[in-house]
Structure formats: C-alpha cells, structure tokens
Design a protein around this motif. Structure first.
Motif, short mmCIF file in Angstrom:
data_model
loop_
_atom_site.label_atom_id
_atom_site.label_comp_id
_atom_site.label_asym_id
_atom_site.label_seq_id
_atom_site.Cartn_x
_atom_site.Cartn_y
_atom_site.Cartn_z
N ILE A 1 0.84 -1.21 0.00
CA ILE A 1 0.00 0.00 0.00
C ILE A 1 0.87 1.26 0.00
O ILE A 1 0.41 2.35 0.38
CB ILE A 1 -0.94 0.00 1.21
N THR A 2 2.14 1.09 -0.45
CA THR A 2 3.04 2.25 -0.45
C THR A 2 2.46 3.39 -1.27
O THR A 2 2.47 4.56 -0.84
CB THR A 2 4.41 1.86 -1.02
N HIS A 3 1.95 3.09 -2.46
CA HIS A 3 1.42 4.15 -3.32
C HIS A 3 0.21 4.82 -2.68
O HIS A 3 -0.03 6.01 -2.87
CB HIS A 3 1.07 3.57 -4.70
N ILE A 4 -0.56 4.03 -1.91
CA ILE A 4 -1.72 4.63 -1.26
C ILE A 4 -1.27 5.61 -0.18
O ILE A 4 -1.77 6.74 -0.09
CB ILE A 4 -2.61 3.53 -0.65
N ARG A 5 -0.31 5.18 0.63
CA ARG A 5 0.18 6.08 1.70
C ARG A 5 0.86 7.31 1.10
O ARG A 5 0.70 8.42 1.62
CB ARG A 5 1.15 5.32 2.60
N ASP A 6 1.63 7.10 0.03
CA ASP A 6 2.28 8.26 -0.61
C ASP A 6 1.25 9.25 -1.15
O ASP A 6 1.41 10.47 -1.01
CB ASP A 6 3.18 7.79 -1.75
N ALA A 7 0.21 8.71 -1.76
CA ALA A 7 -0.84 9.59 -2.28
C ALA A 7 -1.51 10.35 -1.15
O ALA A 7 -1.80 11.55 -1.27
CB ALA A 7 -1.86 8.77 -3.07
N GLU A 8 -1.75 9.67 -0.04
CA GLU A 8 -2.37 10.35 1.10
C GLU A 8 -1.45 11.46 1.64
O GLU A 8 -1.90 12.55 1.98
CB GLU A 8 -2.68 9.33 2.20
N ASN A 9 -0.13 11.13 1.70
CA ASN A 9 0.82 12.13 2.20
C ASN A 9 0.88 13.35 1.27
O ASN A 9 0.93 14.50 1.72
CB ASN A 9 2.20 11.52 2.35
N ARG A 10 0.91 13.06 -0.07
CA ARG A 10 0.96 14.19 -1.01
C ARG A 10 -0.31 15.02 -0.92
O ARG A 10 -0.28 16.25 -1.01
CB ARG A 10 1.14 13.67 -2.44
N LEU A 11 -1.42 14.32 -0.75
CA LEU A 11 -2.68 15.03 -0.63
C LEU A 11 -2.67 15.94 0.60
O LEU A 11 -3.12 17.09 0.55
CB LEU A 11 -3.84 14.02 -0.54
N GLN A 12 -2.09 15.44 1.69
CA GLN A 12 -2.02 16.26 2.90
C GLN A 12 -1.08 17.45 2.71
O GLN A 12 -1.36 18.56 3.15
CB GLN A 12 -1.52 15.39 4.07
N MET A 13 0.06 17.18 2.01
CA MET A 13 1.01 18.27 1.77
C MET A 13 0.39 19.35 0.88
O MET A 13 0.56 20.55 1.14
CB MET A 13 2.27 17.72 1.10
N VAL A 14 -0.30 18.92 -0.16
CA VAL A 14 -0.96 19.89 -1.05
C VAL A 14 -1.98 20.69 -0.29
O VAL A 14 -2.11 21.91 -0.42
CB VAL A 14 -1.59 19.16 -2.25
N SER A 15 -2.75 19.99 0.55
CA SER A 15 -3.76 20.68 1.35
C SER A 15 -3.13 21.70 2.27
O SER A 15 -3.60 22.83 2.40
CB SER A 15 -4.57 19.66 2.16
N ASN A 16 -2.01 21.30 2.91
CA ASN A 16 -1.31 22.24 3.81
C ASN A 16 -0.74 23.43 3.05
O ASN A 16 -0.81 24.57 3.51
CB ASN A 16 -0.18 21.52 4.55
N ALA A 17 -0.18 23.12 1.83
CA ALA A 17 0.38 24.21 1.02
C ALA A 17 -0.70 25.17 0.59
O ALA A 17 -0.50 26.40 0.57
CB ALA A 17 1.11 23.63 -0.19
N TYR A 18 -1.87 24.62 0.24
CA TYR A 18 -2.98 25.47 -0.19
C TYR A 18 -3.43 26.38 0.96
O TYR A 18 -3.62 27.59 0.78
CB TYR A 18 -4.14 24.58 -0.67
N ASP A 19 -3.53 25.77 2.15
CA ASP A 19 -3.91 26.58 3.31
C ASP A 19 -2.86 27.64 3.63
O ASP A 19 -3.19 28.79 3.95
CB ASP A 19 -4.11 25.67 4.53
N GLN A 20 -1.58 27.22 3.51
CA GLN A 20 -0.51 28.17 3.80
C GLN A 20 -0.49 29.31 2.79
O GLN A 20 -0.23 30.46 3.14
CB GLN A 20 0.84 27.44 3.79
N ALA A 21 -0.74 28.97 1.52
CA ALA A 21 -0.77 30.00 0.50
C ALA A 21 -1.85 31.03 0.79
O ALA A 21 -1.64 32.23 0.60
CB ALA A 21 -0.99 29.37 -0.88
#
Length: 876
Positions: A294-314
């Motif tokens: 499930i590596t790709h699943i966890r990576d996708a979740e992590n990227r999704l969280q990072m994008v969400s954080n970046a969007y909020d930070q922006a």
C-alpha cells in the motif's frame, strides 16, 4: 514563501551560510593580492566574502558561467586586448543575461570615450582609476555594490511575490486532482500476496507475489514464517511478532502495517490481514495471511495532505503578504519612494523623510528629481531614463539636496515595473545616504597616507608624490629636488628625557618644516626621526641652497621642552631628478646614501649625492658579500706586533692584528673591512676566530720556551655587548689550553661608557678568570676618571696620536706625562703605542712608561717571522 523582512528575503536569495562572491578579473597579480588581503576579514550582513580570480577574458567567461550568483565583478578594461574588459561587459549583460551582478571597471585609460560609452549603455556601476585602487576605496566600493545587489534582489522578489503565490495555489489544485486519480488507480491495480502456515505440521507456504512485494529475487527459500518476518524492517519486526502471538487470545483475526527494505534500496509499506483456523476440536490448525503493498496509497495520502497544507498556507500568506510588505517598507533604513505611470511620487517611507528632511505632503505628486543638484547635467538623467526603459533598472551614485538646501551623496537603485503593453506603471527607488561613509572614507584616507604623530605625509604618500612629481617634470622639464634628513643623536633625547619629550620635538620640527615648503611640495615623516621633502619644479640646482639654508636655520633654533632648552642639528642629503636618477627607487636609494654620508662627515651638514657615493656604496656591498665568504675560504690571517718592556728591553707580549688577503683584490685594509664587519654583525664570528687563533699561537710559543708572553686581542663593541662573551672566552681558553694570564683583552672607553654597571660586571667576570684587561686608545674618549677607578683593568694604552708629536708638542708631552702618573697612582701599567723614534723611547723611559709598541721595535709580523724575532730577542 512568506517574506517577513528584507533579511529573510535576502536569505532566500543568498543563504547566510553562503559567502558573498566577488569575481576579480585582472591580468595584474598585484591587484589580486591587494583584493584578497583587503577583503579576507570583511563581512556584509554577517556573511564573509570569497574572491574568485581570473587573469584573462577566457577565465572571466568561465567564472561568470560557473558563478551566476556572484554579487560583484572587479573588471580590468585592458588585458590581452585594449577592449577585453568592455567585451566582457557586453557578454555579461547580453549573452549571459545577468542584470543583477554589479560591475566595477578599473583602468588607467579614463580619457577614452568608448569606455564611457560602454559604461552608459551596459549598466556598469562604477569606474575607478588604478591609481585610486587603495584598500579604503576598495572596501567602500565593494560594500556599496553589495548593498545595491541586495536591493535589486529584494525589489524583484517583492514585485514577483504575487506571481509566486498564484503559482503555488495552481500547483496545489493540480496536485490535489492528480493525487485523487492516483488513489483510484492504485485501488484498481493493487497486488496481493498470501501465505499459509500449518501450525500442526509447521509447514510454511507463500505465493510468488509476496516475493515481488518483499523485493526478493531470486525467490527465497523460507522454511518458516519467522524467516519471512526477518525481511521486515528491523525496527518493525518485534511489533509484527507481538501481533501474531496475540492471535487466538482475544480474536482469531488480525490486521497490521509494517515496512520492508527491498534489495534495490526502496522502502515499501505493507498492509497485512489474516485469520486463525481451528480444527474440529477447536485447536489452532492453520494461520493464513494476505499481504498488500500500500506504499502508493500512503504516498498519495501524504501528497494530498502536503498539497492541502500548502494550499492553506498560501491562503495565509496572501493575507499576510501586504502586512509584511508594509513592515519592510516602513522599517527599512534606506529611503524608498514609489512613483506612478506619470513619474510622480505616490508613496514614501519614514526613512525618506528622515534622510531628506521632507514631509510626505511636500513630496507626494512631485517628481523624484525635484531636489537634484546642478552637479549632474541633463545627459545624466537621460541615461537613467534610457536604462529604465531598456533594462528596467538603474543603479549608481548621485548628489541630491535635503530640504535645507544641503547637498549630500546618495547611492540610488531604481527599478521599473512594466505593464502588459511594456509601459512603465511604477518606479521603485531605494537610496542610501552616503554622507557618513564618505566622511569615514576621507578619515581613513588621511590616516592611511599620513603620519599619526605629526600629520605629515607618511612614506607611502611620499613615494606617491615623488612619482607624480617625476611624471610632471618629465613632461614639462625642470627638476625635482628630494631633501631628506635625520635629527642628529635624537635617540639621546628619548633615552634621557623620555619618549613623550621626543614626540614633542618631532611635532615641533614638523610645524617648522611646513614653513619651508611651497604649495605643491610635500613634507613627510618616513620613520622615527627621518624626514623627507619633495620640491617640484626646481629650475636650477643652486636654487636648493636657499631651501637648505632656511631648513637648517629653523631646525637650529632651540627647542623648549618641559623646562629644558635643547639644541638639535640634522644630517641632510639632497638628490635631484633627473640628474641623480630617473625613477623613484633610484632617487630614494641615492638620498639614503647622501644622508649616511652626511652622518659619516660628522653630522650637522648637508651632502649632495654624487655618483662617487653610489660607487663607494656598491663597493661596500661587494666587500660585505665577500666578507661573508672569507672565513669559509680561510682568507684571514693574523699579524703580531711585539711589545717591549722599557726597563729590561725584553719582548713581553704582542698584539694580534687581523689581515685579509682577498684572492683578486689582494690585501684589504682593516680600515675598510673592520667597520663593515661591525655594522653587518660579521665581527662576531670573525672576532671569535681571531681570539682562538691568537690563543693557539700563544700556546705554541709558550710550549717552545719563548715565554713569558701575553697576547693582546682587541674586542669589538658588538663582541663586548654579546651576552655570551664570557662563555666564548671560557671555551677558547679551554680548547687552546692557554694560561688565562697569558691573554689580555683590549677594550675602548666608548665600549664601556654606554652601560657602565653592566660593563663593570663583565670585566670583573673576565678578571676573576685570570685574564688581563687593557684600556685601549686612552685619552681619545670620555676619559672619565670617576669611572676609570671603578673599572677592574690592569693596563692603560696611550693612543699614538699623543705619542707621535710628544717631543715637539708640549701639550702632547704633558698629556702623556699625566696619563703615566695617573695610571701608576691607580696601580695600572702603561703601554705607549706608535713609538717610532729613539727620541720617543728616551722620553717614555725617562717618565717611567712600562711598555712600548711601535715601528721602532717592529712592524706587525706574520707568526713565523715573529717566532724568529722572539728567538733573536731571547739570545741578544
């Protein structure tokens, strides 16, 4: 990226740990050495400076391409070609497209118009003549360039921050969509593997897909579940075992996640679910597990969280950006103004008001040039406008006025902000008040080129002014007169009255000297009590006589220092350009020769340099070099002049006299090489050789039955001052086996009067060892009877200047009689030198002189000849 202040913005552009880069392009190695030494301890905004050196255009192009983040280029115009530096300017701005790096040109070709044209067209930030390339100017130029570079980067970042924010939001949205698609795709193409563990037979089986998941190739030969677990990341293994051990207690099913490190180095995250099966008797029989990567699943979740954080930070940055920009604007120490499309000021910061003294109401809707001085013509401002239209930037120094009318220098950087149709919407100007820097530069320049005690030019400025005077007179004709002098016996003032009194004399002498020079001439203090003048445009050599007479008169006037009335004289030397030399080095060397000749001539006089002086100096240097080789080549020999007992008529001793037989010059007079040996320090090894050779010869004569004899050896002043004199004498006596009482050391009055107490200590140590001590040349020095009675000596030697005319000059006769009488009253023996006639002998015998020495007895003889002389004297 949130920009909190200019420092943080600069950190983004230029990390604090990264040194500021300066590219030094010059074919002159001295420029590189000066730049490296000057900048090695300089910092800007707490960051050091690193210099990269290039010596040609090819070096420069390589450096520019390898260091696009360089802040400053110090660039020579003429290298392999006259326009090599100018072509590099075009390359930097046009081909390399680097409009941020600051460029400082330096050359001696300031009058060439094409250089100025390139400066105007290609945003060259400074132009320095090489003659002005001093450490002070270099530091000020570098710091100003760094400040300009920093300001340009800051303004560019502020102007583009909105674009950066919008780009981040767009990237976040796109990443969010891509991550969602990746998650759906991962769910469709996920791979599963399974394993089966028969608990009753302890057989373990697994599918090949598990091998792919674990990255095992070739396939492993697992014989148990524990061997499979051994492939799990070590820090996760115990947790996996605990989960399996707990199966069957609370539940027959399990679920867990863990990681494996594949052989290719990739780290994978696995999810495993399983169930325990029981037999008919409800005993555990099989344990089955299913594993999914499930590596790709966890990576996708992590990227999704990072994008969400970046969007909020922006979004947060967008809200705070205006506040940060406002703080930077308000708290900057540089003045800032912003104009509209019409070129009228719309906004200023508090520093603008503080620097100019103007209020906001006085400058709003007025052009930035409203306070410009008349020091800049219309072409200067046209060049600013042209640069803004072509490159969007202009940076340089100019003079402006405060609201009081006071003109002041400022460093200004203007950046244009363009609209969609390439029209200038705004101009952002950032300027720094250079008043304090310019004042500090002037102070540093004065301290660099002037003597701190007297305020006169120092040696460096003296040499520069002399070079300028030579250039000027070389073009216009005429002569340059260089006059230098040393104050005679000035060290006596320091030693007797103290250095503060000496400093007062130097300051007063400097004030008097300024009365001699004309406008355009230079008075300088070279070092200590050494001074020098450069007199320009001396038409005739005899014109110098007036200057010399006037200088002598003002120096001969008494000095009133702390209640003491002092009279000083000077040893002066004079040399002329071009008669005595056509360059600075030659003139300085010749003036030193002339001053030294004035000292040798008895001080308190002036000597004009002549070529004969240089020839004599060259001969002296040759003799000194040859002296250093003479000992090794065994060119020295000793002659011995016998001393006769006046009463018995027997030879009782001799004086050792050194001779030098040079292979090409023949016999060199001691009057020539002994003073050179003294000044160069060679007298120390030479004196030791003389002492040892004389002692060995004395021992031989004593062993041959020619005694009793006492060998007299002269000590030089440097030998007597040496700390190891007593030790050296002990070693020579020990090695030669000569009896100590067979050795007599001759000293002079001048040698012991400098430090009487220390001299007495040394003489006592020598006398305690059984050696005899003689005072040579008595009557020609201090002749202090007060000290004479304290010195532990055995013999006085009357100088030959008194003996030569004692039968014709009643004064000399009286002096000789007095010395003999005084010596005998102090229980001292008397030896008369220079006895050449029978009349001399009869006079000295009549007045009870103990021993005589001179040509009447014998001239100085080599050892073999003196041996025969001694043998003959013993039999007669």
């Amino acid at each position: 990226m949130t920009i909190h202040n200019p420092a943080s913005l600069m950190a983004a552009i230029h990390p604090p740990s990264s040194p500021w880069k300066v590219l030094v392009i010059d074919d002159d190695p001295d420029i590189h050495v000066l730049t490296l030494r000057t900048l090695r301890h300089i910092t800007f905004e707490n960051v050091g400076i690193v210099c990269h050196s290039g010596y040609s255009s090819q070096d420069a192009r390589t450096l520019i391409q390898n260091h696009p983040d360089a802040a400053l280029i110090l660039l020579d115009v003429a290298m392999e070609t006259e326009e090599a530096g100018l072509n590099l300017v075009r390359f930097i701005r046009d081909e390399a497209n680097n409009h941020f790096v600051r460029i400082i040109l330096h050359t001696g070709q300031v009058e060439k118009s094409h250089i100025l044209q390139v400066i105007n067209e290609y945003d060259v930030n400074g132009f320095k003549e090489k003659s002005d390339f001093s450490p002070t100017n270099l530091i000020a130029t570098v710091l100003t360039a760094f400040r300009s570079y920093r300001d340009l980067r800051t303004i560019e970042q502020l102007a583009t921050s909105k674009e950066i924010l919008e780009k981040k939001v767009a990237e976040g949205t796109e990443a969010l969509v891509n991550s969602q698609e990746s998650l759906a795709l991962a769910q469709r193409v996920a791979h599963f593997g399974n394993w089966d563990w028969n608990l009753q037979s302890n057989q373990f089986q697994w599918s090949q897909e598990i091998c792919h998941i674990f990255g095992q190739s070739p396939y492993p030969n697992w014989k148990s579940w524990e061997e499979m677990v051994a492939c799990v990341l070590p820090e996760d293994q115990e947790r996996v075992r605990q989960v399996i051990r707990s199966v069957g207690n609370a539940s027959d099913t399990f679920r867990m996640e863990y990681r494996v490190l594949r052989s290719d180095g990739s780290l994978r995250t696995l999810q495993e679910v399983g169930e325990l099966f029981r037999d008919k008797e409800n005993k555990p029989s099989r344990l089955v597990g299913v594993i999914q990567d499930i590596t790709h699943i966890r990576d996708a979740e992590n990227r999704l969280q990072m994008v969400s954080n970046a969007y909020d930070q922006a979004l947060l940055e967008a809200a705070g950006h205006l506040r940060v920009t406002s703080k930077v604007f308000e708290n900057a120490i540089e003045g800032v103004f912003i104009t509209n499309s019409a070129g009228l000021i719309q906004s200023i910061n508090p520093a603008y008001c503080r620097i100019t003294g103007c209020s906001m109401e006085e400058v709003i809707n007025r052009p930035p040039g409203m306070f410009h001085t008349d020091l800049h013509d219309a072409a200067f401002f046209e060049e600013i406008n042209r640069s803004l239209m072509e490159s969007g930037k202009w940076s340089g120094e100019l003079w402006n006025r405060r609201n009081t009318g006071e003109a002041y220098p400022q460093s200004l950087t203007v950046t244009a902000i363009f609209g969609q149709n390439n029209e200038i919407l705004h101009q952002v100007g950032v300027f720094h008040d250079l008043t304090a820097i310019k004042r500090h530069e002037e102070e540093l320049r004065f301290k660099t080129y002037h003597d701190s005690l007297t305020g006169l030019a120092n040696r460096e400025l003296f040499l520069d002014r002399l070079q300028q005077a030579i250039f000027h007179c070389d073009r216009t004709g005429g002569k340059v007169m260089v006059l230098a002098f040393d104050l005679d016996l000035f060290k006596n003032v320091n030693s007797s009255l103290g250095h503060s009194s000496g400093d007062q004399i130097l300051r007063e002498s400097s004030r008097r000297m300024l009365k001699v020079i004309r406008s355009g001439d230079t008075a300088s203090r070279l070092a200590g009590d050494s001074f020098a003048f450069v007199f320009r445009e001396i038409r005739e050599i005899h014109d110098s006589v007036f200057i010399i007479r006037k200088l002598t008169q003002i120096l001969n006037q008494p000095f009133e220092i702390n209640g003491h009335r002092l009279f000083l004289t000077a040893s002066q030397g004079v040399t002329f350009f071009p008669d005595d030399g056509k360059d600075v080095d030659t003139l300085v060397r010749n003036i030193d020769i002339a001053v030294n000749r004035a000292k040798e001539a008895g001080r308190n006089n002036c000597q004009f340099y002549t070529s004969a002086m240089g020839t004599q100096t060259g001969k002296r240097l040759f003799l000194e070099e040859e002296l250093r080789k003479a000992l090794d080549r065994e060119e020295f020999t000793l002659f011995y002049q016998p001393k006769l007992d006046v009463v018995s008529g027997q030879v009782v001793g001799m004086e050792a006299l050194v001779r030098w037989k040079h292979p090409t010059m023949g016999i060199v007079s001691p009057a020539e090489f002994i003073p050179i040996s003294e000044e160069s320090g060679l007298i120390i090894p030479l004196g030791k050789w003389i002492l040892k050779t004389a002692c060995l010869q004395t021992k031989k004569w004593l062993d041959d039955g020619l005694g009793p004899l006492r060998m007299a050896v002269n000590l030089s002043a440097k030998q007597f001052q040496a700390k190891d004199l007593v030790y050296t004498v002990d070693q020579v006596i020990k090695e030669s086996h000569v009896p100590p009482d067979a050795l007599e050391l001759e000293i002079t009055e001048s040698m012991v009067m400098g430090d009487v107490e220390n001299a007495i200590k040394i003489l006592r140590a020598l006398k305690e060892r059984g050696l005899h001590i003689a005072m040579d040349d008595f009557g020609t020095g201090y002749s202090s009877l007060n000290y004479l009675k304290r010195f532990p000596i055995h013999t006085l030697k009357i100088d030959q200047t008194f003996v030569r005319d004692l039968t014709r000059d009643s004064d000399d006769a009286a002096i000789v009689i007095a010395i003999i009488s005084m010596a005998h009253s102090l229980s001292l023996q008397v030896v008369a030198e220079g006895v050449e006639t029978q009349e001399h002998f009869d006079f000295l015998k009549k007045h009870k002189c103990d021993e005589i020495q001179g040509y009447l007895i014998s001239k100085p003889l080599p050892a073999d000849d003196l041996t025969r002389f001694l043998e003959k004297n013993r039999t007669s």
